[in-house]
Design a protein around this motif. Structure first.
Motif, short mmCIF file in Angstrom:
data_model
loop_
_atom_site.label_atom_id
_atom_site.label_comp_id
_atom_site.label_asym_id
_atom_site.label_seq_id
_atom_site.Cartn_x
_atom_site.Cartn_y
_atom_site.Cartn_z
N THR A 1 33.77 36.28 29.70
CA THR A 1 34.18 37.21 28.65
C THR A 1 34.81 38.46 29.26
OG1 THR A 1 32.00 38.30 28.55
CG2 THR A 1 32.39 36.45 27.04
N VAL A 2 35.69 39.07 28.50
CA VAL A 2 36.25 40.37 28.85
C VAL A 2 36.25 41.22 27.58
CG1 VAL A 2 38.64 39.61 28.45
CG2 VAL A 2 38.19 41.60 29.90
N ARG A 3 35.86 42.46 27.71
CA ARG A 3 35.77 43.34 26.55
C ARG A 3 36.87 44.39 26.59
NH1 ARG A 3 30.95 47.61 24.92
NH2 ARG A 3 31.67 48.02 22.80
N LEU A 4 37.60 44.50 25.50
CA LEU A 4 38.62 45.53 25.32
C LEU A 4 38.06 46.57 24.36
CD1 LEU A 4 41.80 43.26 24.94
CD2 LEU A 4 40.61 43.99 27.02
N ILE A 5 38.07 47.83 24.76
CA ILE A 5 37.37 48.90 24.05
C ILE A 5 38.31 49.69 23.14
CG2 ILE A 5 35.88 50.93 24.34
CD1 ILE A 5 34.66 48.41 25.48
N GLU A 6 37.79 50.06 21.96
CA GLU A 6 38.55 50.92 21.05
C GLU A 6 38.98 52.19 21.78
OE1 GLU A 6 35.61 49.63 20.39
OE2 GLU A 6 35.53 48.79 18.36
N ALA B 1 41.11 46.13 33.16
CA ALA B 1 40.01 45.24 32.76
C ALA B 1 40.35 43.78 33.02
CB ALA B 1 39.68 45.46 31.28
N LEU B 2 41.58 43.39 32.72
CA LEU B 2 41.99 42.01 32.95
C LEU B 2 42.04 41.69 34.45
CD1 LEU B 2 44.84 41.58 30.30
CD2 LEU B 2 42.44 40.89 30.12
N ALA B 3 42.46 42.66 35.23
CA ALA B 3 42.59 42.43 36.68
C ALA B 3 41.24 42.20 37.33
CB ALA B 3 43.28 43.62 37.34
N THR B 4 40.16 42.73 36.75
CA THR B 4 38.83 42.58 37.34
C THR B 4 37.96 41.58 36.57
OG1 THR B 4 38.02 44.48 36.05
CG2 THR B 4 38.85 44.91 38.27
N ALA B 5 38.52 40.94 35.53
CA ALA B 5 37.75 39.97 34.75
C ALA B 5 37.48 38.72 35.60
CB ALA B 5 38.50 39.60 33.48
N PRO B 6 36.27 38.19 35.57
CA PRO B 6 35.94 37.04 36.43
C PRO B 6 36.68 35.76 36.05
CG PRO B 6 34.15 37.49 34.89
CD PRO B 6 35.13 38.62 34.75
N LEU C 1 39.66 34.91 35.75
CA LEU C 1 40.85 35.01 34.90
C LEU C 1 42.08 35.04 35.80
CD1 LEU C 1 41.76 35.31 31.92
CD2 LEU C 1 41.78 37.78 32.28
N LYS C 2 43.00 34.13 35.57
CA LYS C 2 44.17 34.00 36.43
C LYS C 2 45.13 35.17 36.19
CE LYS C 2 47.96 30.80 37.48
NZ LYS C 2 48.58 29.51 37.10
N PRO C 3 45.41 35.98 37.21
CA PRO C 3 46.30 37.14 37.03
C PRO C 3 47.77 36.73 37.09
CG PRO C 3 45.47 37.09 39.28
CD PRO C 3 44.82 35.93 38.56
N THR C 4 48.51 37.07 36.04
CA THR C 4 49.94 36.75 36.03
C THR C 4 50.80 37.95 35.65
OG1 THR C 4 49.93 36.05 33.71
CG2 THR C 4 49.45 34.36 35.36
N ILE C 5 50.17 39.05 35.20
CA ILE C 5 50.97 40.18 34.69
C ILE C 5 51.00 41.35 35.66
CG2 ILE C 5 50.44 39.55 32.30
CD1 ILE C 5 48.61 42.06 32.23
N THR C 6 50.37 41.21 36.81
CA THR C 6 50.23 42.34 37.73
C THR C 6 51.57 42.98 38.08
OG1 THR C 6 48.29 41.26 38.69
CG2 THR C 6 49.26 43.07 39.94
N VAL D 1 44.62 35.53 27.07
CA VAL D 1 43.75 36.52 26.43
C VAL D 1 44.58 37.54 25.66
CG1 VAL D 1 42.05 38.35 26.84
CG2 VAL D 1 41.92 36.22 28.14
N LEU D 2 45.67 37.98 26.25
CA LEU D 2 46.53 38.97 25.58
C LEU D 2 47.11 38.41 24.28
CD1 LEU D 2 48.43 40.52 28.62
CD2 LEU D 2 46.70 41.63 27.18
#
Length: 336
Positions: free
Chosen positions: A110-115, A125-130, A132-137, A175-176
């Motif tokens: 899971t990854v949490r996006l905060i208000e 948050a996405l870069a450090t999510a367990p 999760l394949k990074p493609t937008i860096t 996720v996005l």
């Protein structure tokens, strides 16, 4: 004599078949030996059952891949194995392993996006999510917007803040996209309930205002009235004069201390120097802020200032003289 040998042969075959069947039943109910405490496998869509068996053995299941494959095949469920990320622990039998894959009982992260987060914070948050394949860096914000199918060049504020579960190995774009669709659904639903006469022409304008309300609200009890203040200002053409919009416009140049010089430094998001709404949202608004701008609290207030007592609440005023007195009394609070 021949008949006697024939019967003995048949009996031997039957006994061997029974023994083989017993061995299979025993193997199916016996825990698989694992190379570690846990074994993880990610199965891509379209992976043949034989390759699924090989993946498990390569990952650390200590058995014959051929035995696993034959079990998948003769169970009748080989074609029902679902793609996904799976994890097994000590004690898992071949029966349980196949059942897990047929049910699609994946191991999810899971990854949490905060208000109130900006897209810069979402990236972090996405870069450090367990797992999760990074493609937008290396992508710009405009490139990210294009990758997820947004019809505008900015992702800012267009993701719904929530906790998102995902299969291990999926990309951050997945996720996005989910967060984008979630925001669009909630924005459309909130827009359908908007009050008559709002000074907002489109759902996008409502989203921008909701992002400002999200950043300005110190306590939930004040959210509707803060939305009412900004609605009143928009109706009469009064600048919104929102500090968070100025801070957003400063970007990485903001050092945590908002100075008076910053309030007159013009950017497209400076609502002291420019009338109306800024060109984009300044953060991700939550559902409560979306609802607040669609149904703002009825108020005659045009100003508010934070109390500065740690409560998060604000003092509201209908005229500048009362507002100035409130600022003097609560001078540690932000200007409005």
């Amino acid at each position: 004599m021949v008949n006697r040998w024939l019967w003995r042969l048949v009996a031997a075959v039957v006994l061997l078949a029974a023994a083989a069947a017993g061995a299979v039943v025993w193997w199916l109910g016996r825990p698989l030996a694992l190379a570690g405490a846990r074994v993880e496998v990610s199965i891509e869509p379209g992976t043949p059952p034989r390759d699924v068996a090989r993946l498990w053995v390569a990952a650390g299941v200590q058995t014959s891949p051929e035995w696993l494959y034959q079990w998948f095949r003769w169970s009748g469920d080989a074609r029902r194995i679902r793609a996904g990320s799976y994890e097994i622990e000590a004690g898992t039998t071949p029966r349980a392993l196949l059942d897990k894959m047929v049910r699609g009982d994946e191991t999810l992260e899971t990854v949490r996006l905060i208000e109130g987060w900006t897209f810069r914070q979402v990236r972090q948050a996405l870069a450090t999510a367990p797992h999760l394949k990074p493609t937008i860096t290396a992508l710009s914000d405009a490139q990210v917007a294009a990758a997820i199918g947004l019809p505008v060049p900015s992702v800012e504020g267009r993701l719904f803040p929530d906790t998102y579960a995902y299969s291990r190995g999926v990309s951050d774009v997945t996720v996005l996209r989910r967060a984008m669709h979630a925001m669009q659904r909630r924005l459309d639903a909130a827009w359908a309930t908007r009050a008559d006469g709002l000074p907002l022409a489109t759902p996008d304008e409502a989203l921008v205002l909701a992002s400002i309300v999200e950043k300005e609200t110190g306590t939930p009890a004040d959210r509707g009235r803060i939305a009412g203040v900004f609605t009143n200002r928009l109706r009469i053409g009064m600048p919104l004069q929102s500090d968070p919009t100025v801070i957003y416009g400063l970007g990485t140049a903001f050092d945590g201390n908002l100075r008076r010089a910053d309030l007159v430094a013009d950017t497209p998001w400076n609502t002291y120097t420019r009338a109306g709404l800024p060109p984009t949202p300044i953060a991700m608004p939550g559902l409560a802020s979306l609802q607040a701008v669609m149904q703002p609290e009825a108020t005659r207030a045009l100003y508010f200032v934070a109390r500065g007592d740690g409560s998060g609440g604000s003092v509201f005023s209908e005229n500048l003289a009362d507002h100035n007195r409130a600022v003097n009394e609560h001078q540690k609070g932000p200007r409005r």
